[in-house]
Write an enzyme that holds these catalytic residues in place. Structure first.
Site, short mmCIF file in Angstrom:
data_model
loop_
_atom_site.label_atom_id
_atom_site.label_comp_id
_atom_site.label_asym_id
_atom_site.label_seq_id
_atom_site.Cartn_x
_atom_site.Cartn_y
_atom_site.Cartn_z
NE ARG A 65 -3.47 2.25 2.52
CZ ARG A 65 -4.19 2.94 3.75
NH1 ARG A 65 -3.81 2.49 4.86
NH2 ARG A 65 -4.65 4.13 3.39
CG HIS B 242 -13.23 4.89 4.25
ND1 HIS B 242 -12.57 3.67 3.75
CD2 HIS B 242 -12.57 5.17 5.26
CE1 HIS B 242 -11.86 3.45 4.67
NE2 HIS B 242 -11.51 4.19 5.66
NE ARG C 197 -5.84 12.81 9.10
CZ ARG C 197 -6.08 11.70 8.52
NH1 ARG C 197 -7.15 11.49 7.77
NH2 ARG C 197 -5.11 10.64 8.54
N GLY D 258 -14.75 1.57 10.16
CA GLY D 258 -14.96 1.20 11.30
C GLY D 258 -16.39 1.80 12.05
N GLY E 132 -18.63 3.25 9.81
CA GLY E 132 -19.78 2.76 8.73
C GLY E 132 -20.26 1.52 8.77
CD GLU E 133 -16.41 -2.45 7.77
OE1 GLU E 133 -15.85 -3.13 8.34
OE2 GLU E 133 -15.61 -1.73 6.47
CD GLU F 214 -8.28 0.33 2.79
OE1 GLU F 214 -7.63 1.34 2.58
OE2 GLU F 214 -8.74 0.31 3.99
#
Ligand code: AMP
Length: 395
Positions: free
Chosen positions: A90, A206, A239, A329, A331-332, A382
């Site tokens: 990645r 996401h 953030r 995390g 969203g699921e 991913e």
């Protein structure tokens, strides 16, 4: 094909050894405290986790520790490292150079190095992982999969910033977007779940510690919330998301911060942590809000409000929407936040079934019967995307 997927950070390295077809995971784990002392956690499905303290002065020792445990007669899953067909890495920032994954050769490494100013925290760490693998497994092909690549189909009106054009031309300043491998995976799954229509409009949410939305038309990204860096968009764990740049000048003037301190505040001390003063973790915020903590509730309200606004914006940008996807995390796992985000959007044809929404961490259609827009929960993968890209390029 059996692929080793590597996600190298500055002092950590995650790995997953898996089958690219079907996604079976043989082993996965994490090296931590690289450059400090070194800790390895190794997990094999159906076995007890292995935790070891192994000196890891650099990423090379970390990769070596991973390979050693993979071939260990007791704790391992393979007889020889020759069974690793290829390694997929990645890489955070592919700049304008990478619109898709690529085999790692000298040219590719040079191009990743050129992207360091755009991804100063992550690209050097990703390169350390790549170089360590090249040193230790020189004959095994390596592939780089970029977090930015999926978003490179955005049209100029979506990626250009309204600042002097020369900064785009001379300095590559534009919106790039991140979490691209996740957005690519979940949007493709959503199109599948829609029955593979010829045309589709999907909004992917996401929502994790870092969060971003993307608008995807016919499988191609047309807009996303993150920008030149991952600080942009809506509030995340720590953030800030988009802020008025005037705030920077104002606070830097008042408190004498330099730009590094200011950016540290926006990256590490802002978002829902900054508003609530409680935590960056949404589970803690839920708990605090339930006990009457008003700032924790405000942080949750702000998050939901901004996600809703982007859903509206992207539906407008695409001229409609067929499916909304929740992943990562939050969203699921959080039925409450999914429900709050979809609340009041019936006028757009977005209607959730509260019963069906009672799911965690598995693929589900949670839209109400008759909802014009489908609402899907799709756990992201991913690593599988990286393994699939790696296998495709190494065949
Ligand atoms: P990720 O970055 O995708 O691993 O997501 C991590 C974040 O997901 C955590 O910081 C939590 O805020 C959030 N999360 C995980 N489980 C839950 C849950 N059950 N309810 C709310 N948030 C959750």
């Amino acid at each position: 094909m059996k692929i080793l997927v590597i996600n190298a950070g500055s002092s950590s390295l995650k790995y997953q050894f898996m089958e690219s077809e079907g996604g079976e995971v043989f082993a996965k784990g994490l090296c931590e405290r690289i450059g400090i002392d070194g800790r390895l956690t190794h997990k094999v499905p159906g076995r007890e986790d292995v935790k070891q303290e192994i000196p890891m002065p650099t990423h090379s020792e970390a990769i070596q520790a991973v390979l050693d445990i993979m071939v260990d007669p007791e704790k391992g899953v393979i007889k020889s490292t020759d069974e690793i067909a290829a390694v997929g890495h990645r890489v955070l920032h592919g700049g304008m150079a990478f619109t898709e994954s690529c085999i790692i050769d000298d040219k590719c490494i040079e191009a990743i190095k050129k992207c360091i100013p755009l991804g100063p925290l992550h690209n050097p760490a990703n390169l350390m992982g790549i170089e360590a693998c090249q040193k230790i497994m020189p004959k095994t092909p390596q592939v780089a999969v970029f977090d930015t690549a999926f978003h490179m189909t955005m049209p100029p009106k979506a990626y250009i910033y309204a600042i002097p054009y020369e900064y785009y031309e001379k300095d590559d300043v534009r919106r790039y977007g991140f979490h691209g491998t996740s957005h690519r995976y979940v949007s493709a799954r959503a199109i599948d779940m829609l029955g593979n229509p010829e045309h589709s409009k999907v909004i992917c949410c996401h929502l994790g510690n870092g969060s971003s939305l993307s608008a995807v038309v016919d499988g191609k990204c047309v807009d996303t919330t993150m920008g030149l860096g991952p600080l942009a968009g809506f509030p995340m764990g720590t953030r800030s998301g988009d802020v008025d740049a005037t705030i920077l000048e104002y606070l830097m003037g008042r408190y004498g911060y330099d730009i590094k301190e200011m950016l540290n505040i926006l990256n590490k001390k802002s978002g829902v942590l900054g508003i609530s003063g409680v935590s960056s973790d949404f589970r803690d915020l839920d708990e605090a809000a339930a006990k009457g903590n008003e700032r924790a509730q405000l942080a949750l309200d702000k998050f939901v409000y901004e996600v809703k606004k982007f859903i509206g914006a992207y539906a407008t940008a695409m001229g409609g929407v067929d499916a909304i996807v929740f992943t990562a995390g939050i969203g699921e796992n959080s039925k409450e936040l999914r429900a709050d985000i979809c609340e009041g959007l019936a006028y757009m044809g977005i209607q959730m079934d509260k019963e069906k929404n009672n799911v965690r961490g598995k693929e589900a259609d949670v839209s109400a019967d008759g909802s014009k827009v489908k609402i899907f929960v799709i756990p992201t993968n991913e690593e599988l995307m990286i393994a699939m890209d790696t296998a495709a390029l190494c065949k």
